[in-house]
Motif scaffolding. Structure first.
Motif, PDB file in Angstrom:
ATOM      1  N   ALA A  44      40.970 -48.274 -32.787  1.00 21.63           N
ATOM      2  CA  ALA A  44      39.507 -48.344 -32.873  1.00 21.63           C
ATOM      3  C   ALA A  44      38.996 -49.763 -33.097  1.00 21.63           C
ATOM      4  O   ALA A  44      37.980 -50.150 -32.519  1.00 21.63           O
ATOM      5  N   ASP A  45      39.679 -50.546 -33.911  1.00 20.81           N
ATOM      6  CA  ASP A  45      39.225 -51.921 -34.166  1.00 20.81           C
ATOM      7  C   ASP A  45      39.236 -52.753 -32.889  1.00 20.81           C
ATOM      8  O   ASP A  45      38.308 -53.520 -32.632  1.00 20.81           O
ATOM      9  N   TYR A  46      40.280 -52.604 -32.100  1.00 17.66           N
ATOM     10  CA  TYR A  46      40.369 -53.322 -30.827  1.00 17.66           C
ATOM     11  C   TYR A  46      39.191 -52.955 -29.925  1.00 17.66           C
ATOM     12  O   TYR A  46      38.527 -53.830 -29.366  1.00 17.66           O
ATOM     13  N   TRP A  47      38.935 -51.648 -29.760  1.00 21.80           N
ATOM     14  CA  TRP A  47      37.878 -51.204 -28.850  1.00 21.80           C
ATOM     15  C   TRP A  47      36.501 -51.611 -29.346  1.00 21.80           C
ATOM     16  O   TRP A  47      35.649 -52.015 -28.568  1.00 21.80           O
ATOM     17  N   ARG A  48      36.285 -51.533 -30.645  1.00 21.21           N
ATOM     18  CA  ARG A  48      34.995 -51.936 -31.199  1.00 21.21           C
ATOM     19  C   ARG A  48      34.737 -53.415 -30.903  1.00 21.21           C
ATOM     20  O   ARG A  48      33.657 -53.790 -30.469  1.00 21.21           O
ATOM     21  N   ALA A  49      35.761 -54.250 -31.131  1.00 19.79           N
ATOM     22  CA  ALA A  49      35.615 -55.690 -30.882  1.00 19.79           C
ATOM     23  C   ALA A  49      35.426 -55.964 -29.385  1.00 19.79           C
ATOM     24  O   ALA A  49      34.594 -56.792 -29.006  1.00 19.79           O
ATOM     25  N   LYS A  50      36.181 -55.273 -28.542  1.00 22.63           N
ATOM     26  CA  LYS A  50      36.075 -55.500 -27.100  1.00 22.63           C
ATOM     27  C   LYS A  50      34.683 -55.141 -26.596  1.00 22.63           C
ATOM     28  O   LYS A  50      34.069 -55.896 -25.835  1.00 22.63           O
ATOM     29  N   ILE A  51      34.177 -54.002 -27.007  1.00 19.96           N
ATOM     30  CA  ILE A  51      32.859 -53.561 -26.542  1.00 19.96           C
ATOM     31  C   ILE A  51      31.776 -54.488 -27.081  1.00 19.96           C
ATOM     32  O   ILE A  51      30.820 -54.822 -26.380  1.00 19.96           O
ATOM     33  N   GLU A  52      31.935 -54.960 -28.302  1.00 20.85           N
ATOM     34  CA  GLU A  52      30.959 -55.901 -28.861  1.00 20.85           C
ATOM     35  C   GLU A  52      30.979 -57.219 -28.085  1.00 20.85           C
ATOM     36  O   GLU A  52      29.926 -57.816 -27.832  1.00 20.85           O
ATOM     37  N   ARG A  53      32.160 -57.682 -27.682  1.00 19.01           N
ATOM     38  CA  ARG A  53      32.245 -58.897 -26.845  1.00 19.01           C
ATOM     39  C   ARG A  53      31.549 -58.669 -25.505  1.00 19.01           C
ATOM     40  O   ARG A  53      30.849 -59.551 -24.998  1.00 19.01           O
ATOM     41  N   ASN A  54      31.743 -57.481 -24.907  1.00 20.89           N
ATOM     42  CA  ASN A  54      31.086 -57.163 -23.639  1.00 20.89           C
ATOM     43  C   ASN A  54      29.565 -57.204 -23.806  1.00 20.89           C
ATOM     44  O   ASN A  54      28.858 -57.757 -22.953  1.00 20.89           O
ATOM     45  N   ARG A  55      29.071 -56.615 -24.884  1.00 21.10           N
ATOM     46  CA  ARG A  55      27.619 -56.605 -25.127  1.00 21.10           C
ATOM     47  C   ARG A  55      27.079 -58.015 -25.304  1.00 21.10           C
ATOM     48  O   ARG A  55      26.026 -58.363 -24.764  1.00 21.10           O
ATOM     49  N   ALA A  56      27.797 -58.839 -26.052  1.00 16.03           N
ATOM     50  CA  ALA A  56      27.359 -60.224 -26.279  1.00 16.03           C
ATOM     51  C   ALA A  56      27.369 -61.002 -24.962  1.00 16.03           C
ATOM     52  O   ALA A  56      26.429 -61.759 -24.667  1.00 16.03           O
ATOM     53  N   ARG A  57      28.405 -60.817 -24.157  1.00 16.36           N
ATOM     54  CA  ARG A  57      28.482 -61.494 -22.860  1.00 16.36           C
ATOM     55  C   ARG A  57      27.345 -61.045 -21.952  1.00 16.36           C
ATOM     56  O   ARG A  57      26.699 -61.866 -21.296  1.00 16.36           O
ATOM     57  N   ASP A  58      27.069 -59.734 -21.917  1.00  8.02           N
ATOM     58  CA  ASP A  58      25.982 -59.209 -21.080  1.00  8.02           C
ATOM     59  C   ASP A  58      24.640 -59.812 -21.483  1.00  8.02           C
ATOM     60  O   ASP A  58      23.842 -60.206 -20.632  1.00  8.02           O
ATOM     61  N   ALA A  59      24.378 -59.881 -22.786  1.00  8.60           N
ATOM     62  CA  ALA A  59      23.114 -60.443 -23.277  1.00  8.60           C
ATOM     63  C   ALA A  59      23.009 -61.925 -22.929  1.00  8.60           C
ATOM     64  O   ALA A  59      21.947 -62.404 -22.501  1.00  8.60           O
ATOM     65  N   ALA A  60      24.100 -62.660 -23.088  1.00  6.81           N
ATOM     66  CA  ALA A  60      24.091 -64.093 -22.764  1.00  6.81           C
ATOM     67  C   ALA A  60      23.851 -64.307 -21.269  1.00  6.81           C
ATOM     68  O   ALA A  60      23.078 -65.193 -20.875  1.00  6.81           O
TER      69      ALA A  60
ATOM     70  N   HIS B 230      26.250 -50.686 -15.233  1.00  4.75           N
ATOM     71  CA  HIS B 230      27.169 -50.681 -16.365  1.00  4.75           C
ATOM     72  C   HIS B 230      27.623 -49.278 -16.726  1.00  4.75           C
ATOM     73  O   HIS B 230      26.826 -48.345 -16.764  1.00  4.75           O
ATOM     74  N   GLY B 231      28.916 -49.169 -17.022  1.00  2.00           N
ATOM     75  CA  GLY B 231      29.450 -47.944 -17.601  1.00  2.00           C
ATOM     76  C   GLY B 231      29.052 -47.885 -19.064  1.00  2.00           C
ATOM     77  O   GLY B 231      29.133 -48.887 -19.780  1.00  2.00           O
ATOM     78  N   CYS B 232      28.596 -46.738 -19.501  1.00  3.45           N
ATOM     79  CA  CYS B 232      28.088 -46.597 -20.873  1.00  3.45           C
ATOM     80  C   CYS B 232      29.151 -46.926 -21.922  1.00  3.45           C
ATOM     81  O   CYS B 232      28.869 -47.608 -22.899  1.00  3.45           O
ATOM     82  N   PHE B 233      30.374 -46.476 -21.715  1.00  9.33           N
ATOM     83  CA  PHE B 233      31.436 -46.738 -22.688  1.00  9.33           C
ATOM     84  C   PHE B 233      31.775 -48.226 -22.729  1.00  9.33           C
ATOM     85  O   PHE B 233      31.780 -48.853 -23.777  1.00  9.33           O
TER      86      PHE B 233
END
Length: 135
Positions: free
Chosen positions: A83-99, A63-66
């Motif tokens: 910033a709102d777009y990127w925050r939401a996108k990265i949070e979706r990536n984290r949730a998908r990775d955990a799932a 995984h890329g850190c960013f």
């Protein structure tokens, strides 16, 4: 900000690869030394791991850190524009990775995430990979 900046940024983001990235190639080179015969980007596995040892039921994600919201200096850096777009996108990536990691565990697989920042210490990374594959 110049008028062409959003266009240039969009082109730059489009050019970011999802497979065969430099961090992934470095991890694969390390693995070839002691654990060759891995499979790449198995779409039939949960989460499409970057590297898979099917017989051992081991999956490795590089995984890329960013992009995946790691808690290191690079991962914590958030773009100022949109910033709102990127925050939401990265949070979706984290949730998908955990799932995906949980689904792999449920299916009897072990998963390891290698973060881009870990490539600064290849010796420690190699030890971590060896331990993961031998356990």
């Amino acid at each position: 900000m110049k008028a062409e900046d959003p266009v240039r940024r969009s082109a730059t983001m489009r050019a970011v690869k999802s497979r065969d990235t430099t961090p992934e190639l470095i991890v694969r080179a390390l693995l070839r030394r002691f654990a060759p015969f891995y499979r790449l980007h198995r779409k039939d596995l949960i989460g499409n791991p970057d590297i898979a040892y099917v017989g051992r039921k081991r999956a490795i994600f590089v995984h890329g850190c960013f992009w995946h919201g790691h808690e290191c200096a690079r991962g914590a850096r958030m773009p100022k524009a949109n910033a709102d777009y990127w925050r939401a996108k990265i949070e979706r990536n984290r949730a998908r990775d955990a799932a995906n990691a949980e689904k792999l565990r449920t299916a009897g697989w072990r998963a390891l995430t290698v973060w881009e920042c870990e490539l600064k210490d290849l010796e420690a990374l190699e030890a971590r990979l060896r331990e993961f594959l031998q356990s």
